[in-house]
Design an enzyme around this catalytic site. Structure first.
Site, PDB file in Angstrom:
ATOM      1  CD  GLU A 176      -3.135   0.612   0.294  1.00  0.00           C
ATOM      2  OE1 GLU A 176      -2.596   1.384  -0.521  1.00  0.00           O
ATOM      3  OE2 GLU A 176      -4.354   0.638   0.521  1.00  0.00           O
ATOM      4  CG  ASP A 195      -6.473   8.141   6.034  1.00  0.00           C
ATOM      5  OD1 ASP A 195      -6.024   8.719   7.032  1.00  0.00           O
ATOM      6  OD2 ASP A 195      -7.447   8.571   5.396  1.00  0.00           O
ATOM      7  CE  LYS A 242      -2.755  10.775   5.844  1.00  0.00           C
ATOM      8  NZ  LYS A 242      -3.951  11.209   5.090  1.00  0.00           N
ATOM      9  CG  PHE A 272      -4.512  15.005   1.239  1.00  0.00           C
ATOM     10  CD1 PHE A 272      -5.288  13.862   1.149  1.00  0.00           C
ATOM     11  CD2 PHE A 272      -3.951  15.515   0.076  1.00  0.00           C
ATOM     12  CE1 PHE A 272      -5.506  13.240  -0.074  1.00  0.00           C
ATOM     13  CE2 PHE A 272      -4.169  14.908  -1.149  1.00  0.00           C
ATOM     14  CZ  PHE A 272      -4.948  13.768  -1.222  1.00  0.00           C
ATOM     15  CG  ASP A 297      -4.655  10.590  -6.639  1.00  0.00           C
ATOM     16  OD1 ASP A 297      -4.640   9.778  -5.704  1.00  0.00           O
ATOM     17  OD2 ASP A 297      -5.701  10.933  -7.224  1.00  0.00           O
ATOM     18  NE  ARG A 314      -2.708   8.367  -9.437  1.00  0.00           N
ATOM     19  CZ  ARG A 314      -3.344   7.906  -8.374  1.00  0.00           C
ATOM     20  NH1 ARG A 314      -2.674   7.515  -7.319  1.00  0.00           N
ATOM     21  NH2 ARG A 314      -4.666   7.854  -8.354  1.00  0.00           N
TER      22      ARG A 314
HETATM   23  P1  IMP Z   1      -7.914   4.075   4.095  1.00  0.00           P
HETATM   24  O1  IMP Z   1      -8.820   3.041   3.514  1.00  0.00           O
HETATM   25  O2  IMP Z   1      -8.653   5.162   4.814  1.00  0.00           O
HETATM   26  O3  IMP Z   1      -6.812   3.476   4.967  1.00  0.00           O
HETATM   27  O4  IMP Z   1      -7.241   4.849   2.910  1.00  0.00           O
HETATM   28  C1  IMP Z   1      -6.320   4.265   2.121  1.00  0.00           C
HETATM   29  C2  IMP Z   1      -6.293   4.825   0.723  1.00  0.00           C
HETATM   30  O5  IMP Z   1      -6.761   6.179   0.640  1.00  0.00           O
HETATM   31  C3  IMP Z   1      -4.861   4.858   0.277  1.00  0.00           C
HETATM   32  O6  IMP Z   1      -4.530   3.670  -0.367  1.00  0.00           O
HETATM   33  C4  IMP Z   1      -4.800   6.059  -0.610  1.00  0.00           C
HETATM   34  O7  IMP Z   1      -5.089   5.679  -1.931  1.00  0.00           O
HETATM   35  C5  IMP Z   1      -5.871   6.992  -0.087  1.00  0.00           C
HETATM   36  N1  IMP Z   1      -5.271   8.012   0.832  1.00  0.00           N
HETATM   37  C6  IMP Z   1      -5.332   8.029   2.181  1.00  0.00           C
HETATM   38  N2  IMP Z   1      -4.683   9.104   2.681  1.00  0.00           N
HETATM   39  C7  IMP Z   1      -4.208   9.775   1.610  1.00  0.00           C
HETATM   40  C8  IMP Z   1      -3.422  10.986   1.480  1.00  0.00           C
HETATM   41  O8  IMP Z   1      -3.025  11.661   2.455  1.00  0.00           O
HETATM   42  N3  IMP Z   1      -3.102  11.348   0.216  1.00  0.00           N
HETATM   43  C9  IMP Z   1      -3.504  10.641  -0.898  1.00  0.00           C
HETATM   44  N4  IMP Z   1      -4.224   9.520  -0.812  1.00  0.00           N
HETATM   45  C10 IMP Z   1      -4.579   9.084   0.432  1.00  0.00           C
HETATM   46 MG    MG Z   2      -3.653   3.224  -1.985  1.00  0.00          MG
END
Ligand code: IMP
Ligand code: MG
Length: 220
Positions: A144, A148, A176, A197, A204, A210
């Site tokens: 990954e 987040d 995070k 972010f 992106d 990217r």
């Molecule tokens: P999660 O499901 O909330 O853990 O988010 C994961 C996905 O969200 C990552 O694989 C990223 O594609 C996108 N993402 C989460 N945080 C960010 C960020 O700060 N910048 C860009 N993409 C993010």
């Molecule tokens: Mg991702």
């Protein structure tokens, strides 16, 4: 450096451009300005869509850390041929560099998921392209770009477990911790970062950023 000193040097530097020819002291102050006050190369501020971002992790530090993770993963899988599953789109650069530093036999395949809209998590994970590799009995490592909230990992873990792999681990370049509410450990983590972010190196903001080699953080 105190603001007054900065103002003075800046003033003299500008003045130095005009007076430098007559007075060497102004030439010295002009050079001080150029060398010490000018923003360092790479510490840039950029605008993407409607937001400003500043350099957060330099490309050379990203590469160094990706290499360290690859060495550790190689050591932990010495007697196996692990199967990397990279989560598109964000992880494409991390996956590519990690594979290039991986010193052993390994396979890679891809899955395409999305959960982000703009700079916010939508709360739902959409599967845009699914897995077409048999993972039964395999040692799987999910790659990954960033973890987040952890919803993507949770979704993926549940979906993969059904196919009976020997083992599933997670390698994420970024994590995070303040936002993470998942229950799965992040086995290989590049950098723990604040809940802000970021973009660059595969990540992106609405499709852009990217291709940047450094990682940038949004200006608050
Ligand atoms: P999660 O499901 O909330 O853990 O988010 C994961 C996905 O969200 C990552 O694989 C990223 O594609 C996108 N993402 C989460 N945080 C960010 C960020 O700060 N910048 C860009 N993409 C993010
Ligand atoms: Mg991702």
């Amino acid at each position: 450096m105190p603001a007054s000193a900065l103002t003075q040097i800046t003033f003299h530097s500008i003045a130095g451009l005009r007076l430098g020819v007559k007075n060497p002291r102004y030439v010295f102050e002009f050079l001080t300005f150029v060398v010490f006050i000018k923003p360092k190369r790479g510490m840039a501020s950029i605008t993407v869509h409607d937001h400003q971002f500043k350099t957060y992790i330099a490309s050379k530090d990203v590469q160094k850390r990706v290499k360290e993770l690859a060495v550790k993963i190689t050591e932990d899988h010495r007697d196996d041929v692990p199967l990397f599953i990279a989560v598109l789109n964000g992880a494409f650069r991390f996956a590519s560099d990690l594979m290039s530093y991986y010193n052993g036999e390994a396979e890679i395949t891809f899955i395409r998921l999305a959960s982000y809209t703009g700079t916010k998590s939508s709360g739902k994970v959409r599967e845009l392209a699914s897995l077409n590799t048999d993972i039964k009995g395999r040692r799987v490592i999910i790659l990954e770009d960033i973890v987040d909230t952890g919803r993507t990992i949770e979704h993926l873990m549940e979906a993969l477990k059904i196919h009976e792999p020997a083992d599933i681990k997670v390698a994420s370049l970024l994590l995070k911790p303040e936002a993470y509410t998942g229950s799965y450990p992040i086995d290989y983590c590049g950098f723990e970062i604040p809940n802000l972010f970021v973009l660059g190196y595969g990540l992106d903001y609405d499709g852009l950023g990217r291709n940047l080699n450094d990682i940038y953080q949004i200006n608050q």
